[in-house]
Design a protein around this motif. Structure first.
Motif, short mmCIF file in Angstrom:
data_model
loop_
_atom_site.label_atom_id
_atom_site.label_comp_id
_atom_site.label_asym_id
_atom_site.label_seq_id
_atom_site.Cartn_x
_atom_site.Cartn_y
_atom_site.Cartn_z
N ASP A 151 48.12 61.39 63.60
CA ASP A 151 47.32 61.42 64.75
C ASP A 151 45.89 60.90 63.98
O ASP A 151 45.68 60.71 63.06
N ALA A 152 44.78 61.32 64.86
CA ALA A 152 43.51 61.07 64.38
C ALA A 152 42.82 62.27 63.72
O ALA A 152 41.48 62.26 63.68
N GLU A 153 43.58 63.18 63.54
CA GLU A 153 42.62 64.50 63.08
C GLU A 153 42.92 64.73 61.73
O GLU A 153 43.80 64.09 60.99
N THR A 176 51.77 51.64 55.00
CA THR A 176 50.86 51.20 56.18
C THR A 176 50.88 52.50 56.99
O THR A 176 51.60 53.25 57.56
N VAL A 177 49.49 52.54 57.67
CA VAL A 177 49.31 53.85 58.52
C VAL A 177 49.19 53.33 59.93
O VAL A 177 48.56 52.49 60.21
N LEU A 178 49.80 54.08 60.73
CA LEU A 178 50.03 53.76 62.00
C LEU A 178 49.44 54.66 62.88
O LEU A 178 49.79 55.90 62.64
N SER A 186 41.24 53.30 72.25
CA SER A 186 41.90 54.58 71.71
C SER A 186 42.80 54.30 70.24
O SER A 186 42.58 55.07 69.26
N ALA A 187 43.67 53.17 70.79
CA ALA A 187 44.57 52.99 69.17
C ALA A 187 43.74 52.61 68.29
O ALA A 187 43.95 52.91 67.07
N ALA A 188 42.85 51.72 68.28
CA ALA A 188 42.00 51.00 67.29
C ALA A 188 41.16 52.17 66.55
O ALA A 188 41.31 52.37 65.37
N ALA A 189 40.53 52.98 67.58
CA ALA A 189 39.63 54.00 66.85
C ALA A 189 40.37 55.07 66.28
O ALA A 189 40.12 55.59 65.16
N SER A 215 47.83 49.48 64.58
CA SER A 215 47.56 50.27 65.62
C SER A 215 48.52 49.63 66.95
O SER A 215 49.02 48.50 66.88
N LEU A 216 48.97 50.37 67.93
CA LEU A 216 49.84 50.26 68.75
C LEU A 216 49.30 50.89 70.17
O LEU A 216 49.28 51.96 70.10
N VAL A 217 49.52 50.12 71.29
CA VAL A 217 49.33 50.47 72.53
C VAL A 217 50.83 51.19 73.17
O VAL A 217 51.54 50.20 73.26
#
Length: 273
Positions: A151-153, A176-178, A186-189, A215-217
């Motif tokens: 996640d982004a945290e 690879t970080v996904l 939001s996926a890119a950020a 990144s993936l939507v």
């Protein structure tokens, strides 16, 4: 103390596959194995109602363990415990202090997640520990293409960071970080934030293969992770499980639980500190 992997066996096919995989991995990272069979002889064990509990006697168990260990390449200690799996594993953890616990996972895709109960899920709830869950049809190949779904945290692995660094160095792994988001922005950020969070841990500093990002939507994080896994580009997925993932019934709706139950490739679960 030498690095060790604790592997559970019930002599069924999923456990045999997990042991073969653990043997290959242990050889690659310089670890030894602790092979544990739990005689689930408690009449209160709910698995007695499902037919998943073996009824082998002590002599048959000894012969089965001897047969399994004879085929292994890495050094191994075999043990038999009694009672419930969670209690037996907790005791083995105290005595051997393994870096990783390895479970086999039978196919449960035909069952609703809420009805699925496995030793790995139970252990994540009660005693979070780095664990490797190996699906039944996995080949015992050393993983080199790792998908780290974040996640982004920010996160910390605490005392388990040394294990992860050793894995990255010993394999060596292409990482690879996904990050999965509901829309492109939001996926890119989120992917950028996830990569930064990993770099802050220091785990990616010495990667000889570099760090890739993707990144993936997708409508759900778990669904997106499974979609990327299905591409066949990776041979191991790594998840960082937050403490909130383990809260009661909510765990069955967590990303960790869903991927663990449905991934066709091995899943390495690392509890966040």
């Amino acid at each position: 103390m030498a690095l060790s992997l604790l592997v559970l066996t019930d002599f069924f096919q999923p456990a045999d596959h997990a042991l073969a995989y653990a043997d290959a991995l242990a050889g690659a990272i310089g670890a030894q194995l602790v092979l544990l069979h739990v005689r689930r002889d408690s009449l209160l064990d709910p698995e007695h109602l499902t037919g998943q509990v073996d009824t082998l006697n002590q002599e048959a168990i000894a012969l089965a363990l001897e047969s399994l260990t004879r085929e292994l390449v890495t050094p191994v200690v075999a043990e038999v415990a009694h009672g419930r799996v969670a209690e037996a594993v907790a005791d083995a953890l105290r005595r051997h202090q393994p870096a990783l616990v390895v479970f086999g996972h039978r196919n449960t895709d035909a069952m609703p997640d809420a009805l699925v109960s496995t030793a790995a899920l139970d252990m994540l709830r009660t005693a979070p520990q780095p664990m490797l869950v190996v699906p039944v049809h996995t080949s015992p190949l050393i993983p080199h293409r790792l998908l780290l779904a974040l996640d982004a945290e920010a996160f910390s692995l605490g005392e388990h960071a040394g294990l992860v660094r050793h894995l990255f160095d010993a394999l060596p792994a292409e990482l690879t970080v996904l990050h999965v988001g509901p829309d492109e922005a939001s996926a890119a950020a989120g992917t950028a934030a996830a990569a930064e969070a990993l770099e802050r841990t220091g785990l990616a500093l010495d990667l000889t293969t570099g760090l890739r990002t993707q990144s993936l939507v997708h409508g759900t994080p778990a669904g997106g992770i499974l979609q990327v896994i299905a591409s066949g580009e990776f041979d191991l997925v790594v998840l960082v499980a937050r403490p909130r993932s383990f809260l009661g019934k909510l765990f069955h709706r967590s990303v960790t639980a869903h991927v663990l139950l449905h991934s066709p490739i091995p899943v390495l679960v690392l509890p966040a500190a």
